[in-house]
Motif scaffolding. Structure first.
Motif, short mmCIF file in Angstrom:
data_model
loop_
_atom_site.label_atom_id
_atom_site.label_comp_id
_atom_site.label_asym_id
_atom_site.label_seq_id
_atom_site.Cartn_x
_atom_site.Cartn_y
_atom_site.Cartn_z
N UNK A 249 -4.27 91.38 40.98
CA UNK A 249 -2.93 90.79 41.12
C UNK A 249 -1.98 91.23 40.02
N UNK A 250 -2.53 91.69 38.90
CA UNK A 250 -1.69 92.04 37.77
C UNK A 250 -1.34 90.86 36.88
N UNK A 251 -1.70 89.64 37.33
CA UNK A 251 -1.42 88.43 36.54
C UNK A 251 -2.46 88.27 35.44
N UNK A 252 -2.05 87.68 34.34
CA UNK A 252 -3.01 87.33 33.29
C UNK A 252 -3.39 85.86 33.35
N UNK A 253 -2.62 85.07 34.11
CA UNK A 253 -2.88 83.64 34.27
C UNK A 253 -3.37 83.36 35.68
N UNK A 254 -4.37 82.47 35.80
CA UNK A 254 -4.72 81.98 37.13
C UNK A 254 -3.49 81.26 37.71
N UNK A 255 -3.11 81.53 38.94
CA UNK A 255 -1.93 80.85 39.53
C UNK A 255 -2.26 79.43 40.00
N UNK A 256 -2.92 78.69 39.16
CA UNK A 256 -3.35 77.32 39.48
C UNK A 256 -3.03 76.43 38.29
N UNK A 257 -2.42 75.28 38.56
CA UNK A 257 -2.16 74.27 37.52
C UNK A 257 -2.70 72.94 38.01
N UNK A 258 -3.32 72.18 37.12
CA UNK A 258 -3.83 70.87 37.55
C UNK A 258 -3.41 69.79 36.56
N UNK A 259 -3.32 68.59 37.11
CA UNK A 259 -2.93 67.41 36.35
C UNK A 259 -4.08 66.41 36.41
N UNK A 260 -4.80 66.27 35.32
CA UNK A 260 -5.86 65.27 35.22
C UNK A 260 -5.25 63.96 34.73
N UNK A 261 -5.50 62.87 35.47
CA UNK A 261 -4.89 61.59 35.11
C UNK A 261 -5.27 61.18 33.70
N UNK A 262 -6.52 61.32 33.37
CA UNK A 262 -6.99 61.00 32.03
C UNK A 262 -8.19 61.88 31.72
N UNK A 263 -8.34 62.26 30.48
CA UNK A 263 -9.46 63.12 30.11
C UNK A 263 -10.80 62.40 30.31
N UNK A 264 -11.77 63.17 30.74
CA UNK A 264 -13.14 62.67 30.84
C UNK A 264 -14.03 63.67 30.13
N UNK A 265 -14.71 63.21 29.11
CA UNK A 265 -15.50 64.10 28.27
C UNK A 265 -16.53 64.86 29.12
N UNK A 266 -16.51 66.18 28.98
CA UNK A 266 -17.49 67.01 29.67
C UNK A 266 -17.18 67.26 31.13
N UNK A 267 -15.97 66.93 31.58
CA UNK A 267 -15.62 67.11 32.99
C UNK A 267 -14.30 67.87 33.12
N UNK A 268 -14.26 68.79 34.08
CA UNK A 268 -13.01 69.51 34.36
C UNK A 268 -12.08 68.68 35.23
N UNK A 269 -12.57 67.56 35.76
CA UNK A 269 -11.84 66.82 36.78
C UNK A 269 -11.05 65.63 36.25
#
Length: 492
Positions: A249-269
Protein backbone atom coordinates in the motif's frame (compact mmCIF):
# COMPACT_ATOMS: atom_id res chain seq x y z
CA UNK A 1 -15.22 -28.98 -9.00
CA UNK A 2 -15.09 -31.16 -5.88
CA UNK A 3 -14.88 -29.01 -2.74
CA UNK A 4 -13.01 -31.84 -1.00
CA UNK A 5 -10.08 -31.32 -3.39
CA UNK A 6 -9.77 -27.58 -2.69
CA UNK A 7 -7.28 -26.41 -0.09
CA UNK A 8 -7.98 -23.63 2.38
CA UNK A 9 -6.12 -20.41 1.73
CA UNK A 10 -3.30 -19.47 4.16
CA UNK A 11 -5.21 -16.35 5.23
CA UNK A 12 -8.22 -18.47 6.17
CA UNK A 13 -5.99 -20.74 8.27
CA UNK A 14 -4.73 -17.64 10.10
CA UNK A 15 -8.32 -16.43 10.50
CA UNK A 16 -9.37 -19.74 12.07
CA UNK A 17 -6.57 -19.34 14.60
CA UNK A 18 -7.97 -15.94 15.60
CA UNK A 19 -11.53 -17.23 15.57
CA UNK A 20 -10.62 -20.06 17.95
CA UNK A 21 -9.05 -17.53 20.32
CA UNK A 22 -12.20 -15.40 20.23
CA UNK A 23 -14.28 -18.43 21.13
CA UNK A 24 -11.89 -19.41 23.89
CA UNK A 25 -12.14 -16.03 25.64
CA UNK A 26 -15.88 -15.72 24.92
CA UNK A 27 -15.86 -12.64 22.69
CA UNK A 28 -18.77 -13.78 20.51
CA UNK A 29 -21.00 -14.82 23.43
CA UNK A 30 -20.11 -11.69 25.43
CA UNK A 31 -20.93 -9.43 22.48
CA UNK A 32 -24.44 -10.81 22.04
CA UNK A 33 -25.11 -10.66 25.79
CA UNK A 34 -23.80 -7.11 26.22
CA UNK A 35 -25.97 -5.76 23.39
CA UNK A 36 -29.03 -7.70 24.60
CA UNK A 37 -28.72 -6.22 28.07
CA UNK A 38 -28.20 -2.71 26.70
CA UNK A 39 -31.12 -2.91 24.27
CA UNK A 40 -33.53 -4.24 26.91
CA UNK A 41 -33.82 -7.92 25.98
CA UNK A 42 -32.81 -8.79 29.53
CA UNK A 43 -34.91 -11.92 30.11
CA UNK A 44 -33.59 -13.85 27.10
CA UNK A 45 -33.74 -17.59 27.74
CA UNK A 46 -35.61 -17.31 31.06
CA UNK A 47 -38.61 -19.61 31.61
CA UNK A 48 -41.20 -17.34 33.20
CA UNK A 49 -44.45 -19.12 32.35
CA UNK A 50 -47.31 -16.61 32.46
CA UNK A 51 -45.23 -14.03 34.35
CA UNK A 52 -44.62 -10.81 32.44
CA UNK A 53 -40.86 -10.11 31.99
CA UNK A 54 -40.94 -6.67 33.61
CA UNK A 55 -37.64 -4.84 34.05
CA UNK A 56 -36.03 -1.54 34.95
CA UNK A 57 -33.23 -1.00 32.46
CA UNK A 58 -30.64 1.29 34.06
CA UNK A 59 -27.78 0.10 31.81
CA UNK A 60 -28.95 2.07 28.77
CA UNK A 61 -29.20 5.49 30.49
CA UNK A 62 -25.75 5.00 32.07
CA UNK A 63 -24.19 4.23 28.67
CA UNK A 64 -26.07 7.04 26.92
CA UNK A 65 -25.04 9.56 29.55
CA UNK A 66 -21.37 8.60 29.45
CA UNK A 67 -21.28 8.70 25.66
CA UNK A 68 -22.98 12.11 25.71
CA UNK A 69 -20.25 13.42 28.04
CA UNK A 70 -17.65 12.62 25.39
CA UNK A 71 -19.73 14.15 22.61
CA UNK A 72 -20.65 17.29 24.52
CA UNK A 73 -17.57 18.66 22.77
CA UNK A 74 -16.90 19.56 19.16
CA UNK A 75 -13.70 18.06 17.77
CA UNK A 76 -11.73 19.66 14.92
CA UNK A 77 -8.58 18.37 13.20
CA UNK A 78 -5.72 20.85 13.00
CA UNK A 79 -2.55 20.12 11.01
CA UNK A 80 0.64 22.08 11.58
CA UNK A 81 4.07 21.91 9.96
CA UNK A 82 7.13 20.85 11.94
CA UNK A 83 9.56 21.75 9.16
CA UNK A 84 11.41 24.54 10.96
CA UNK A 85 14.70 24.06 9.12
CA UNK A 86 13.53 25.38 5.74
CA UNK A 87 12.63 29.00 6.50
CA UNK A 88 11.77 29.75 2.89
CA UNK A 89 9.12 27.04 3.03
CA UNK A 90 7.44 28.32 6.22
CA UNK A 91 4.99 30.69 4.52
CA UNK A 92 3.95 28.08 1.96
CA UNK A 93 3.71 25.48 4.75
CA UNK A 94 1.18 27.61 6.62
CA UNK A 95 -0.92 27.89 3.46
CA UNK A 96 -0.80 24.16 2.85
CA UNK A 97 -1.74 23.43 6.47
CA UNK A 98 -4.71 25.79 6.23
CA UNK A 99 -5.82 23.93 3.10
CA UNK A 100 -5.34 20.58 4.85
CA UNK A 101 -7.47 21.77 7.76
CA UNK A 102 -10.21 22.83 5.37
CA UNK A 103 -9.92 19.49 3.55
CA UNK A 104 -10.18 17.56 6.84
CA UNK A 105 -13.24 19.57 7.90
CA UNK A 106 -14.94 18.79 4.57
CA UNK A 107 -14.17 15.07 4.86
CA UNK A 108 -15.41 15.08 8.45
CA UNK A 109 -18.70 16.59 7.34
CA UNK A 110 -19.19 14.54 4.15
CA UNK A 111 -18.37 11.22 5.78
CA UNK A 112 -20.58 11.99 8.83
CA UNK A 113 -17.75 11.49 11.27
CA UNK A 114 -19.71 12.95 14.21
CA UNK A 115 -22.30 10.21 13.75
CA UNK A 116 -19.66 7.52 13.26
CA UNK A 117 -17.77 8.78 16.30
CA UNK A 118 -20.89 8.38 18.44
CA UNK A 119 -21.35 4.84 17.09
CA UNK A 120 -17.74 3.99 17.93
CA UNK A 121 -17.96 5.32 21.50
CA UNK A 122 -21.26 3.50 22.00
CA UNK A 123 -19.70 0.24 20.75
CA UNK A 124 -16.78 0.76 23.11
CA UNK A 125 -19.00 1.50 26.12
CA UNK A 126 -21.18 -1.54 25.45
CA UNK A 127 -18.59 -3.98 24.14
CA UNK A 128 -15.12 -2.75 25.17
CA UNK A 129 -13.83 -1.57 21.79
CA UNK A 130 -14.91 0.60 18.85
CA UNK A 131 -13.00 0.37 15.56
CA UNK A 132 -12.70 2.46 12.38
CA UNK A 133 -11.10 1.07 9.22
CA UNK A 134 -9.98 3.78 6.78
CA UNK A 135 -10.04 2.98 3.07
CA UNK A 136 -9.25 5.48 0.32
CA UNK A 137 -11.21 6.46 -2.80
CA UNK A 138 -8.49 7.33 -5.31
CA UNK A 139 -10.98 8.73 -7.81
CA UNK A 140 -12.31 11.30 -5.35
CA UNK A 141 -9.03 11.46 -3.42
CA UNK A 142 -10.89 11.11 -0.15
CA UNK A 143 -10.69 8.67 2.76
CA UNK A 144 -13.65 6.39 3.41
CA UNK A 145 -14.19 5.55 7.07
CA UNK A 146 -15.90 2.28 7.91
CA UNK A 147 -17.10 1.13 11.35
CA UNK A 148 -15.82 -2.36 12.20
CA UNK A 149 -17.35 -4.45 14.97
CA UNK A 150 -15.12 -5.94 17.65
CA UNK A 151 -16.06 -9.45 16.48
CA UNK A 152 -14.70 -8.74 13.00
CA UNK A 153 -11.14 -7.67 13.80
CA UNK A 154 -8.38 -10.11 14.77
CA UNK A 155 -4.99 -9.00 16.07
CA UNK A 156 -1.75 -10.90 15.67
CA UNK A 157 -0.96 -9.98 19.29
CA UNK A 158 -4.11 -9.93 21.44
CA UNK A 159 -2.13 -8.65 24.42
CA UNK A 160 -0.97 -5.31 22.94
CA UNK A 161 -3.46 -2.44 22.58
CA UNK A 162 -1.13 -0.44 20.28
CA UNK A 163 -2.43 -1.24 16.80
CA UNK A 164 0.72 -0.02 15.05
CA UNK A 165 2.76 -2.66 16.93
CA UNK A 166 0.65 -5.55 15.65
CA UNK A 167 2.46 -8.21 13.57
CA UNK A 168 -0.68 -8.48 11.44
CA UNK A 169 -4.37 -7.53 11.50
CA UNK A 170 -7.27 -9.48 9.99
CA UNK A 171 -10.59 -7.85 9.09
CA UNK A 172 -13.59 -10.12 8.53
CA UNK A 173 -16.47 -9.01 6.31
CA UNK A 174 -19.69 -10.69 5.25
CA UNK A 175 -20.81 -9.70 1.76
CA UNK A 176 -23.02 -11.09 -1.00
CA UNK A 177 -21.18 -13.47 -3.33
CA UNK A 178 -21.95 -11.09 -6.21
CA UNK A 179 -20.12 -8.26 -4.44
CA UNK A 180 -17.19 -10.53 -3.60
CA UNK A 181 -16.89 -11.45 -7.29
CA UNK A 182 -16.93 -7.75 -8.25
CA UNK A 183 -14.21 -7.08 -5.67
CA UNK A 184 -12.12 -9.96 -7.04
CA UNK A 185 -12.39 -8.65 -10.61
CA UNK A 186 -11.48 -5.14 -9.47
CA UNK A 187 -8.41 -6.56 -7.71
CA UNK A 188 -7.32 -8.33 -10.92
CA UNK A 189 -8.41 -11.89 -10.18
CA UNK A 190 -8.69 -14.09 -13.28
CA UNK A 191 -12.20 -15.20 -14.23
CA UNK A 192 -11.37 -18.92 -14.08
CA UNK A 193 -10.74 -18.55 -10.34
CA UNK A 194 -14.09 -16.92 -9.60
CA UNK A 195 -15.68 -20.33 -9.01
CA UNK A 196 -13.64 -20.56 -5.79
CA UNK A 197 -15.79 -17.80 -4.26
CA UNK A 198 -18.48 -19.97 -2.68
CA UNK A 199 -21.34 -18.83 -0.42
CA UNK A 200 -21.54 -20.14 3.14
CA UNK A 201 -23.63 -19.85 6.31
CA UNK A 202 -20.72 -18.99 8.57
CA UNK A 203 -22.66 -16.51 10.75
CA UNK A 204 -21.88 -17.57 14.33
CA UNK A 205 -19.22 -14.85 14.59
CA UNK A 206 -21.57 -12.05 13.51
CA UNK A 207 -22.13 -9.25 16.01
CA UNK A 208 -25.75 -9.31 17.18
CA UNK A 209 -28.41 -11.97 16.88
CA UNK A 210 -30.19 -10.25 13.97
CA UNK A 211 -27.01 -10.46 11.86
CA UNK A 212 -27.04 -14.26 12.12
CA UNK A 213 -30.08 -14.45 9.82
CA UNK A 214 -29.21 -13.58 6.22
CA UNK A 215 -31.37 -13.15 3.14
CA UNK A 216 -28.82 -13.25 0.33
CA UNK A 217 -26.15 -15.81 -0.60
CA UNK A 218 -23.26 -14.48 1.50
CA UNK A 219 -19.58 -15.29 1.83
CA UNK A 220 -16.94 -14.47 4.45
CA UNK A 221 -14.09 -12.35 3.09
CA UNK A 222 -10.93 -11.86 5.15
CA UNK A 223 -8.53 -8.93 4.70
CA UNK A 224 -4.99 -9.40 5.97
CA UNK A 225 -2.69 -6.45 6.67
CA UNK A 226 0.91 -6.73 7.81
CA UNK A 227 4.09 -4.65 7.72
CA UNK A 228 7.06 -5.56 5.57
CA UNK A 229 10.14 -3.40 5.05
CA UNK A 230 8.41 -0.52 6.82
CA UNK A 231 5.22 -0.42 4.73
CA UNK A 232 1.79 -2.03 5.07
CA UNK A 233 0.94 -4.88 2.72
CA UNK A 234 -2.48 -6.41 2.27
CA UNK A 235 -4.12 -9.48 0.75
CA UNK A 236 -7.77 -10.54 0.51
CA UNK A 237 -9.11 -14.06 0.61
CA UNK A 238 -12.16 -16.24 1.08
CA UNK A 239 -11.94 -19.73 2.49
CA UNK A 240 -11.22 -21.41 -0.83
CA UNK A 241 -9.89 -18.66 -3.08
CA UNK A 242 -7.59 -15.64 -3.03
CA UNK A 243 -9.27 -12.42 -4.13
CA UNK A 244 -6.16 -10.21 -4.01
CA UNK A 245 -2.58 -11.39 -3.69
CA UNK A 246 0.03 -9.54 -1.66
CA UNK A 247 0.11 -5.83 -2.49
CA UNK A 248 2.15 -2.97 -1.03
CA UNK A 249 0.00 0.00 0.00
CA UNK A 250 2.93 2.33 0.56
CA UNK A 251 1.50 3.28 3.97
CA UNK A 252 3.62 3.12 7.10
CA UNK A 253 0.55 3.10 9.39
CA UNK A 254 -2.11 0.43 9.60
CA UNK A 255 -5.30 2.16 8.33
CA UNK A 256 -7.11 1.11 11.50
CA UNK A 257 -7.89 3.14 14.63
CA UNK A 258 -9.61 1.81 17.73
CA UNK A 259 -11.13 3.32 20.85
CA UNK A 260 -10.88 1.18 23.98
CA UNK A 261 -13.35 2.35 26.61
CA UNK A 262 -10.91 1.62 29.40
CA UNK A 263 -7.54 -0.07 29.54
CA UNK A 264 -7.41 -3.71 30.53
CA UNK A 265 -4.02 -5.02 31.53
CA UNK A 266 -2.71 -7.57 29.05
CA UNK A 267 -5.57 -7.11 26.58
CA UNK A 268 -5.75 -5.37 23.20
CA UNK A 269 -9.52 -5.03 23.60
CA UNK A 270 -9.97 -2.97 26.75
CA UNK A 271 -12.92 -3.13 29.14
CA UNK A 272 -16.40 -1.73 28.55
CA UNK A 273 -19.10 -0.36 30.81
CA UNK A 274 -21.85 -2.97 30.52
CA UNK A 275 -20.29 -6.30 31.49
CA UNK A 276 -20.05 -5.66 35.23
CA UNK A 277 -23.42 -3.88 35.44
CA UNK A 278 -25.23 -7.03 34.30
CA UNK A 279 -25.36 -8.86 37.68
CA UNK A 280 -26.94 -5.83 39.37
CA UNK A 281 -29.35 -5.41 36.46
CA UNK A 282 -30.46 -9.04 36.73
CA UNK A 283 -31.07 -8.75 40.47
CA UNK A 284 -33.08 -5.55 40.00
CA UNK A 285 -35.24 -7.29 37.40
CA UNK A 286 -35.78 -10.33 39.63
CA UNK A 287 -36.80 -8.10 42.51
CA UNK A 288 -39.21 -6.25 40.22
CA UNK A 289 -40.86 -9.51 39.15
CA UNK A 290 -41.21 -10.61 42.79
CA UNK A 291 -42.86 -7.29 43.63
CA UNK A 292 -45.24 -7.64 40.70
CA UNK A 293 -46.18 -11.18 41.73
CA UNK A 294 -46.73 -10.08 45.32
CA UNK A 295 -49.01 -7.29 44.19
CA UNK A 296 -50.79 -9.59 41.76
CA UNK A 297 -51.59 -12.32 44.27
CA UNK A 298 -51.63 -10.60 47.65
CA UNK A 299 -52.12 -6.85 47.37
CA UNK A 300 -55.88 -7.01 46.72
CA UNK A 301 -58.67 -8.42 48.94
CA UNK A 302 -59.75 -11.93 47.96
CA UNK A 303 -63.25 -13.41 48.34
CA UNK A 304 -63.89 -16.60 50.28
CA UNK A 305 -67.28 -18.20 49.49
CA UNK A 306 -69.12 -21.30 50.60
CA UNK A 307 -70.59 -21.99 47.15
CA UNK A 308 -72.82 -24.81 48.49
CA UNK A 309 -74.95 -22.16 50.21
CA UNK A 310 -75.14 -19.72 47.24
CA UNK A 311 -77.72 -20.37 44.51
CA UNK A 312 -76.05 -18.18 41.85
CA UNK A 313 -72.23 -17.99 42.46
CA UNK A 314 -71.72 -16.09 39.19
CA UNK A 315 -73.38 -13.04 40.75
CA UNK A 316 -70.42 -12.71 43.14
CA UNK A 317 -68.34 -11.34 40.24
CA UNK A 318 -71.06 -9.00 38.96
CA UNK A 319 -71.11 -5.42 40.16
CA UNK A 320 -74.49 -4.79 41.83
CA UNK A 321 -75.53 -8.43 41.30
CA UNK A 322 -78.11 -10.07 43.59
CA UNK A 323 -76.75 -12.99 45.59
CA UNK A 324 -79.35 -15.70 46.27
CA UNK A 325 -78.78 -17.96 49.24
CA UNK A 326 -80.08 -21.50 49.59
CA UNK A 327 -82.45 -20.71 52.45
CA UNK A 328 -79.75 -19.19 54.65
CA UNK A 329 -80.75 -16.20 56.81
CA UNK A 330 -79.36 -12.89 55.55
CA UNK A 331 -78.07 -12.15 59.04
CA UNK A 332 -75.63 -15.10 58.64
CA UNK A 333 -74.30 -13.93 55.27
CA UNK A 334 -70.82 -13.40 56.69
CA UNK A 335 -70.72 -17.11 57.37
CA UNK A 336 -71.20 -17.68 53.64
CA UNK A 337 -69.18 -14.86 52.00
CA UNK A 338 -66.05 -13.28 53.40
CA UNK A 339 -62.79 -11.57 52.28
CA UNK A 340 -59.13 -12.01 53.07
CA UNK A 341 -57.53 -8.60 53.62
CA UNK A 342 -54.52 -7.70 51.42
CA UNK A 343 -51.09 -8.67 52.74
CA UNK A 344 -48.58 -5.97 53.57
CA UNK A 345 -45.29 -6.17 51.67
CA UNK A 346 -42.14 -5.19 53.53
CA UNK A 347 -40.83 -1.77 52.43
CA UNK A 348 -37.33 -3.28 52.52
CA UNK A 349 -37.98 -4.92 49.15
CA UNK A 350 -38.64 -1.62 47.38
CA UNK A 351 -35.79 0.03 49.24
CA UNK A 352 -33.37 -2.71 48.20
CA UNK A 353 -34.34 -2.35 44.57
CA UNK A 354 -34.06 1.44 44.58
CA UNK A 355 -30.72 1.23 46.40
CA UNK A 356 -29.39 -1.21 43.81
CA UNK A 357 -30.32 1.14 40.98
CA UNK A 358 -29.17 4.35 42.66
CA UNK A 359 -25.90 3.00 44.07
CA UNK A 360 -25.06 1.33 40.76
CA UNK A 361 -25.66 4.60 38.90
CA UNK A 362 -23.66 6.59 41.47
CA UNK A 363 -20.71 4.18 41.40
CA UNK A 364 -20.81 4.30 37.60
CA UNK A 365 -20.63 8.10 37.78
CA UNK A 366 -24.09 8.57 36.26
CA UNK A 367 -26.24 9.62 39.21
CA UNK A 368 -28.79 12.47 39.22
CA UNK A 369 -26.19 15.12 40.03
CA UNK A 370 -23.85 14.00 37.28
CA UNK A 371 -26.57 13.81 34.65
CA UNK A 372 -27.87 17.28 35.54
CA UNK A 373 -31.24 16.09 36.78
CA UNK A 374 -31.88 19.40 38.58
CA UNK A 375 -34.16 22.35 38.03
CA UNK A 376 -32.15 24.99 36.11
CA UNK A 377 -34.41 27.71 37.48
CA UNK A 378 -33.37 26.96 41.06
CA UNK A 379 -29.65 27.15 40.34
CA UNK A 380 -27.50 29.24 38.05
CA UNK A 381 -26.16 27.77 34.81
CA UNK A 382 -22.61 28.24 36.07
CA UNK A 383 -23.41 26.40 39.32
CA UNK A 384 -24.96 23.46 37.47
CA UNK A 385 -22.06 23.45 35.04
CA UNK A 386 -19.53 23.44 37.90
CA UNK A 387 -21.24 20.48 39.58
CA UNK A 388 -21.48 18.60 36.30
CA UNK A 389 -17.87 19.21 35.38
CA UNK A 390 -16.72 18.04 38.81
CA UNK A 391 -18.83 14.88 38.57
CA UNK A 392 -17.57 14.22 35.02
CA UNK A 393 -13.94 14.19 36.13
CA UNK A 394 -13.83 10.35 36.07
CA UNK A 395 -14.67 10.54 32.34
CA UNK A 396 -11.43 12.41 31.59
CA UNK A 397 -9.72 9.18 30.61
CA UNK A 398 -12.39 8.35 28.01
CA UNK A 399 -12.31 11.92 26.64
CA UNK A 400 -8.54 11.80 26.20
CA UNK A 401 -8.72 8.34 24.64
CA UNK A 402 -11.33 9.52 22.13
CA UNK A 403 -9.19 12.55 21.32
CA UNK A 404 -6.22 10.25 20.64
CA UNK A 405 -8.50 8.07 18.52
CA UNK A 406 -9.34 11.05 16.28
CA UNK A 407 -5.65 11.97 16.07
CA UNK A 408 -4.90 8.46 14.83
CA UNK A 409 -7.56 8.81 12.13
CA UNK A 410 -6.19 12.22 11.08
CA UNK A 411 -2.67 10.79 10.71
CA UNK A 412 -4.00 7.97 8.54
CA UNK A 413 -5.87 10.49 6.34
CA UNK A 414 -2.70 12.53 5.88
CA UNK A 415 -0.58 9.52 5.00
CA UNK A 416 -3.11 8.37 2.41
CA UNK A 417 -2.93 11.84 0.82
CA UNK A 418 0.86 11.78 0.71
CA UNK A 419 1.04 8.26 -0.75
CA UNK A 420 -1.67 8.63 -3.40
CA UNK A 421 -1.16 12.25 -4.51
CA UNK A 422 1.43 11.35 -7.13
CA UNK A 423 -0.04 13.95 -9.48
CA UNK A 424 -0.78 16.33 -6.62
CA UNK A 425 -4.14 16.89 -4.99
CA UNK A 426 -6.63 19.68 -5.55
CA UNK A 427 -7.54 21.54 -2.37
CA UNK A 428 -9.60 24.60 -1.54
CA UNK A 429 -7.89 27.81 -0.46
CA UNK A 430 -9.75 30.80 0.95
CA UNK A 431 -8.59 34.11 -0.56
CA UNK A 432 -9.45 37.58 0.77
CA UNK A 433 -9.47 40.47 -1.69
CA UNK A 434 -7.25 43.22 -0.16
CA UNK A 435 -9.36 45.96 -1.74
CA UNK A 436 -12.92 44.83 -1.08
CA UNK A 437 -12.36 42.35 1.76
CA UNK A 438 -14.48 39.83 -0.13
CA UNK A 439 -13.61 36.20 0.57
CA UNK A 440 -13.50 33.68 -2.26
CA UNK A 441 -12.42 30.06 -2.58
CA UNK A 442 -10.02 28.90 -5.26
CA UNK A 443 -8.72 25.43 -6.14
CA UNK A 444 -5.00 24.87 -5.70
CA UNK A 445 -3.04 21.78 -6.76
CA UNK A 446 -0.78 20.83 -3.86
CA UNK A 447 2.16 18.68 -5.04
CA UNK A 448 3.08 15.44 -3.30
CA UNK A 449 6.56 16.78 -2.49
CA UNK A 450 5.03 19.70 -0.58
CA UNK A 451 2.92 17.36 1.58
CA UNK A 452 6.00 15.28 2.36
CA UNK A 453 8.04 18.38 3.12
CA UNK A 454 5.47 19.62 5.65
CA UNK A 455 6.43 16.99 8.23
CA UNK A 456 2.94 17.69 9.54
CA UNK A 457 1.71 16.85 13.03
CA UNK A 458 -1.88 16.64 14.25
CA UNK A 459 -3.64 18.51 17.03
CA UNK A 460 -7.31 18.08 17.96
CA UNK A 461 -9.16 21.26 18.98
CA UNK A 462 -11.95 20.65 21.49
CA UNK A 463 -14.88 23.06 21.99
CA UNK A 464 -17.56 22.45 24.69
CA UNK A 465 -21.14 22.52 23.37
CA UNK A 466 -23.31 21.13 26.18
CA UNK A 467 -26.68 22.65 27.09
CA UNK A 468 -25.42 24.13 30.34
CA UNK A 469 -22.30 25.53 28.69
CA UNK A 470 -24.65 27.54 26.46
CA UNK A 471 -26.92 28.35 29.42
CA UNK A 472 -23.96 29.74 31.37
CA UNK A 473 -22.86 31.79 28.37
CA UNK A 474 -26.36 33.25 27.97
CA UNK A 475 -26.49 34.17 31.67
CA UNK A 476 -23.08 35.83 31.43
CA UNK A 477 -24.15 37.92 28.43
CA UNK A 478 -27.40 38.90 30.17
CA UNK A 479 -25.48 40.02 33.28
CA UNK A 480 -23.07 42.06 31.16
CA UNK A 481 -26.01 43.75 29.44
CA UNK A 482 -27.71 44.52 32.76
CA UNK A 483 -24.49 46.09 34.05
CA UNK A 484 -24.28 48.30 30.97
CA UNK A 485 -21.14 46.82 29.43
CA UNK A 486 -22.68 46.98 25.94
CA UNK A 487 -23.73 50.63 26.09
CA UNK A 488 -22.31 53.11 23.55
CA UNK A 489 -20.23 54.78 26.26
CA UNK A 490 -18.60 51.52 27.38
CA UNK A 491 -17.99 50.25 23.84
CA UNK A 492 -16.38 53.50 22.70
Amino acid sequence: MDIQEIKQTPIWTLYEKGRNYHRQVGIYVDTDRNYRMYNGNQWDGAKLGDVEPVQKNFIKPIVKYKCSVIHDNLYAIHYSSQNYENREFREAAERYCDMLNRYAANVWEKDKMDFKGRRVTKDAAINDEGVIYVNFDQDKMQPVNEIIKKNDIYYGNENDDDIQNQPYILLRKRMPVVNAVELALAEGMSEEKLDFIIGDNDTFEESGEAAKLELDNMVTVVYKMYKKDGTVHYAISTRWGEIAEDKDTGLTLYPVAHFNWEEKEGSARGEGEVRYLIPNQIEVNRTEVRRVLTVKYQAYPQKVVDTSKVANPAALNTVGGIIRTNGQPVEDIHKIVGTIPPAQMSPDVKQLQEDLIQVTRDLAGAGDTATGNVNPESASGRAILAVQQASQAPMTEQKETYKNFIEDIARIWLEYLIVYSVDGINMEEEITDPNTGEETVQIVNVPQSALEQLQATVRIDVTPKSVYDKFAQEQTIENLMLQGFFTAQRVS
